[in-house]
Write a protein that holds these residues in place. Structure first.
Motif, PDB file in Angstrom:
ATOM      1  N   VAL A   1       0.832  -1.194   0.000  1.00  0.00           N
ATOM      2  CA  VAL A   1       0.000   0.000   0.000  1.00  0.00           C
ATOM      3  C   VAL A   1       0.875   1.256   0.000  1.00  0.00           C
ATOM      4  CG1 VAL A   1      -1.806   1.243   1.224  1.00  0.00           C
ATOM      5  CG2 VAL A   1      -1.769  -1.261   1.266  1.00  0.00           C
TER       6      VAL A   1
ATOM      7  N   LYS B   1      -2.132   6.066  -1.513  1.00  0.00           N
ATOM      8  CA  LYS B   1      -3.376   5.300  -1.416  1.00  0.00           C
ATOM      9  C   LYS B   1      -3.943   5.365  -0.004  1.00  0.00           C
ATOM     10  CE  LYS B   1      -5.373   0.651  -1.823  1.00  0.00           C
ATOM     11  NZ  LYS B   1      -6.536   1.258  -1.169  1.00  0.00           N
ATOM     12  N   LEU B   2      -3.053   5.323   0.968  1.00  0.00           N
ATOM     13  CA  LEU B   2      -3.506   5.390   2.357  1.00  0.00           C
ATOM     14  C   LEU B   2      -4.201   6.723   2.624  1.00  0.00           C
ATOM     15  CD1 LEU B   2      -3.254   3.512   4.859  1.00  0.00           C
ATOM     16  CD2 LEU B   2      -1.395   4.990   5.633  1.00  0.00           C
TER      17      LEU B   2
ATOM     18  N   ASP C   1      -7.591   6.643   0.960  1.00  0.00           N
ATOM     19  CA  ASP C   1      -8.533   5.796   1.685  1.00  0.00           C
ATOM     20  C   ASP C   1      -9.102   6.524   2.897  1.00  0.00           C
ATOM     21  OD1 ASP C   1      -8.423   3.707  -0.030  1.00  0.00           O
ATOM     22  OD2 ASP C   1      -7.072   2.469   1.157  1.00  0.00           O
ATOM     23  N   ALA C   2      -8.238   7.225   3.601  1.00  0.00           N
ATOM     24  CA  ALA C   2      -8.717   7.973   4.763  1.00  0.00           C
ATOM     25  C   ALA C   2      -9.697   9.050   4.333  1.00  0.00           C
ATOM     26  CB  ALA C   2      -7.532   8.588   5.510  1.00  0.00           C
TER      27      ALA C   2
ATOM     28  N   VAL D   1     -11.589   9.005   1.610  1.00  0.00           N
ATOM     29  CA  VAL D   1     -12.826   8.349   1.175  1.00  0.00           C
ATOM     30  C   VAL D   1     -13.677   7.955   2.383  1.00  0.00           C
ATOM     31  CG1 VAL D   1     -13.721   6.213   0.178  1.00  0.00           C
ATOM     32  CG2 VAL D   1     -12.004   7.543  -1.061  1.00  0.00           C
TER      33      VAL D   1
END
Lengths: 191, 191
Positions: free
Chosen positions: A176, A180-181, A184-185, A187
DNA sequence: GAGGCAACCAAGCGCTTGCTTGGGTGAACC
DNA sequence: GGTTCACCCAAGCAAGCGCTTGGTTGCCTC
């Protein structure tokens, strides 16, 4: 955007960097001044030529993280073109500190700040006010615009906890990516 | 649903409960066996009639939290009628432990487990496997059904961090009820 | 009512801790 | 070339730590 917290040219900064590394690995309480001295190639007593006490070392580390994060977040917010970019900046700055060059010092801030005497804890908290104020401003605007659904104060704490916890499980070298991390947070909190 | 972790009838459990309270207040490292003894009205040496070492006290506390949470979550999931209820159960069990009668012990688990020697840390982690397995199962199903958007493993860590962090700021006696806090966390992760 | 045992106290041991002390050394400065 | 000063070492001190020891007390059992 992101300056190094410690200057490897000066002896004191090399001590602080080594201390941050050890504090993160073993915790502040379990790290002795003899451990620190061995890490930088000195006798244990010689540390106190550069520093008044072991507490001072911890305090100096945490202070630099706080001022650095506050400065970088202010810059990132100023450069962000729209609200969604500002929300991403909140997350990006925090995760970059937690997993970039300042990872050791930042992890120590999030997980060992209770090791300080209470008056110095209060001193640090005052330094964090400006930082959290920026968070509140962005999240309040986000809710007014309908981007989020949870109250700003509560969402700020939820998100801050979620990000802080990444230092226990996220591995920057793994599959990851940090980008991307961050996404994701973002989102997770967007409706 | 939620049993008390410590039985006030037995001397050893009273010791563990007092220890959990002190460990949470001052941290494991800063709490001395003399502090503990004074709290339960004993001489410091007398503690070791009930317990082998200071580490043992911490370990016993954490072990009870883990087995208790695992048992309660399994029961809550079994009683939940639908997927959304199961998701709420994940959050509810964790927040109830963090802010109900077991608050002290649970806070110690989340923030001082690194104080244990490594082999005992590993032992505890094995005990947590079943607990996290339930989380993963529910969150995987939730994503398949379109209730959430983030990968189950990442979402689990985010959410776990957000909830653990509440022990630093949430006050059960304040305006926000625990039920509202649970709902807010649920709203945050639902799309 | 003697024996056994869980629970506790009083005292202190051995070790580690953060930190101090007195002195040495080499580079910088006038 | 003498002085100063930042930097470091070798040695150890005082305090606090977790834990041990030897002995006392009171309850339970048969």
């Amino acid at each position: 955007m992101e300056h190094a917290l410690f200057d490897p040219e000066t002896a004191k900064d090399r001590l602080l960097a080594a201390a941050a590394r050890l504090f993160r690995q073993k915790g502040f309480a379990k790290t002795t001044v003899r451990d620190l001295a061995a890490e930088v190639g000195l006798q244990s007593g010689s540390l106190f030529h550069h520093v008044r006490s072991k507490d001072d070392i911890l305090f100096a580390i945490l202070e630099r993280v706080i001022t650095g994060m506050t400065r970088d977040l202010a810059a990132a917010l100023a450069a962000a073109p729209d609200l969604r970019s500002r929300m991403r900046a909140l997350i990006a700055v925090e995760l970059t500190y937690l997993h970039g060059p300042a990872a050791d010092a930042t992890a120590v801030l999030f997980h060992d700040w209770r090791a300080l005497p209470e008056d110095r804890q209060a001193q640090l908290l005052r330094g964090r006010d400006a930082y959290f104020e920026m968070w509140s401003a962005v999240l309040t605007e986000a809710r007014a615009e309908g981007l989020t659904r949870v109250e700003p104060m509560i969402l700020r704490q939820f998100l801050h906890g979620a990000l802080a916890w990444t230092s226990f499980w996220y591995q920057p070298a793994g599959e990851v990516t940090l980008d991307k991390l961050i996404d994701d947070a973002l989102v997770m909190i967007l409706r």
